[in-house]
Design an enzyme around this catalytic site. Structure first.
Site, PDB file in Angstrom:
ATOM      1  N   SER A  68       0.833  -1.206   0.000  1.00  0.00           N
ATOM      2  CA  SER A  68       0.000   0.000   0.000  1.00  0.00           C
ATOM      3  C   SER A  68       0.867   1.254   0.000  1.00  0.00           C
ATOM      4  CB  SER A  68      -0.890   0.037   1.243  1.00  0.00           C
ATOM      5  OG  SER A  68      -1.617  -1.143   1.377  1.00  0.00           O
TER       6      SER A  68
HETATM    7  N1  SAH Z   1       0.150  -4.959   4.193  1.00  0.00           N
HETATM    8  C1  SAH Z   1       0.800  -5.331   2.987  1.00  0.00           C
HETATM    9  C2  SAH Z   1      -0.094  -5.092   1.775  1.00  0.00           C
HETATM   10  C3  SAH Z   1      -0.376  -6.349   1.132  1.00  0.00           C
HETATM   11  S1  SAH Z   1      -1.505  -6.342  -0.232  1.00  0.00           S
HETATM   12  C4  SAH Z   1       2.159  -4.692   2.829  1.00  0.00           C
HETATM   13  O1  SAH Z   1       2.531  -3.835   3.619  1.00  0.00           O
HETATM   14  O2  SAH Z   1       2.856  -5.107   1.914  1.00  0.00           O
HETATM   15  C5  SAH Z   1      -2.749  -7.427   0.377  1.00  0.00           C
HETATM   16  C6  SAH Z   1      -2.305  -8.787   0.762  1.00  0.00           C
HETATM   17  O3  SAH Z   1      -3.455  -9.524   1.196  1.00  0.00           O
HETATM   18  C7  SAH Z   1      -1.684  -9.601  -0.361  1.00  0.00           C
HETATM   19  O4  SAH Z   1      -0.414 -10.019   0.007  1.00  0.00           O
HETATM   20  C8  SAH Z   1      -2.631 -10.782  -0.528  1.00  0.00           C
HETATM   21  O5  SAH Z   1      -1.978 -11.981  -0.897  1.00  0.00           O
HETATM   22  C9  SAH Z   1      -3.248 -10.878   0.849  1.00  0.00           C
HETATM   23  N2  SAH Z   1      -4.528 -11.588   0.920  1.00  0.00           N
HETATM   24  C10 SAH Z   1      -5.521 -11.613   0.004  1.00  0.00           C
HETATM   25  N3  SAH Z   1      -6.546 -12.384   0.447  1.00  0.00           N
HETATM   26  C11 SAH Z   1      -6.188 -12.864   1.649  1.00  0.00           C
HETATM   27  C12 SAH Z   1      -6.820 -13.724   2.604  1.00  0.00           C
HETATM   28  N4  SAH Z   1      -8.028 -14.256   2.396  1.00  0.00           N
HETATM   29  N5  SAH Z   1      -6.150 -14.000   3.738  1.00  0.00           N
HETATM   30  C13 SAH Z   1      -4.903 -13.483   3.977  1.00  0.00           C
HETATM   31  N6  SAH Z   1      -4.267 -12.666   3.103  1.00  0.00           N
HETATM   32  C14 SAH Z   1      -4.902 -12.355   1.958  1.00  0.00           C
END
Ligand code: SAH
Length: 219
Positions: A68
């Site tokens: 993000s």
């Molecule tokens: N907080 C992160 C942003 C990640 S983007 C950072 O600082 O990099 C969102 C993330 O949510 C992705 O890595 C994706 O794989 C994960 N995601 C999507 N669906 C999910 C689920 N059902 N359970 C856990 N993670 C999930």
């Protein structure tokens, strides 16, 4: 000889300072600004994107996912109003950056994060360890279920968008605790909720854009 591809810690900390200075008018809590000042975002982004690590923009991190934008991490951190020692559940570890920002405030051993993709979870663990946040707990799984064995949490947040707040996450937060999440399918808004004895006090904030939550109800 000077190698321009090697990371230069001084350049990076100066770039990070500039980023936080620019974001500051939009940050409410000094804890949030301090946390952003402390976490080396460049360690969490792919090598090829390090030049952009301190721009206020989302970046690709592999597996079709994105880290993000810093202002979004700041807003969610502000909204959760985290105190040191609070136990926090994160859904969507991604590269681990947001978890590290949370860890700066509450303590690494108080952060529990679930990531759907095993390769991202592994990468996040390595990134977190490289920066001294190895006590953050990262688990591979579907965040729809939360982390029952570690509940209750003082706060929880999703970094992927769900059509609605998953029930198990609401169940696993203490009364008085806060939840922040992007909610919606095509159009998403940041929802911030406080759990009360009779349900949830919900506020809907501005429009946001996050990757969709995978798994049980949202595929
Ligand atoms: N907080 C992160 C942003 C990640 S983007 C950072 O600082 O990099 C969102 C993330 O949510 C992705 O890595 C994706 O794989 C994960 N995601 C999507 N669906 C999910 C689920 N059902 N359970 C856990 N993670 C999930």
């Amino acid at each position: 000889m000077f190698d321009r591809f090697r990371s230069d810690p001084e350049d990076e900390s100066a770039a990070r300072e500039r980023m936080v200075d620019q974001l500051k008018p939009r940050i409410d809590r000094s804890e949030t600004a301090e946390a952003l000042r402390s976490v080396p975002r460049h360690v969490f982004v792919p090598e090829s994107r390090r030049d952009s690590a301190y721009q206020d923009t989302p970046l690709p991190i592999g597996s079709g996912q994105t880290i993000s934008a810093p202002h979004m991490v700041a807003e969610m951190t502000d909204q959760l109003a985290l105190e040191p020692g609070a136990k926090v559940l994160e859904i969507g570890t991604g590269c681990g950056y947001h978890a590290a920002v949370t860890a700066e405030i509450v303590g690494a051993d108080q952060v529990y994060s679930i990531e759907y993709h095993a390769d991202l979870a592994e990468e996040a663990r390595a990134n977190l360890a490289e920066c001294g946040y190895e006590d953050v707990s990262v688990r591979v799984g579907d965040g729809h279920d939360g982390w029952p064995a570690e509940a209750p949490f003082d706060a929880a947040y999703l970094t992927c968008a769900a059509p609605e707040l998953p029930d198990s996450i609401i169940d696993q937060v203490k009364t008085g605790g806060r939840i922040a999440a992007p909610i919606g399918t095509n159009r998403q808004h940041l929802v911030v909720a406080t759990k009360t004895s009779s349900g949830l006090d919900r506020e809907t904030h501005g429009a946001v854009r996050f990757v969709p939550m995978k798994g049980s109800s949202a595929e």
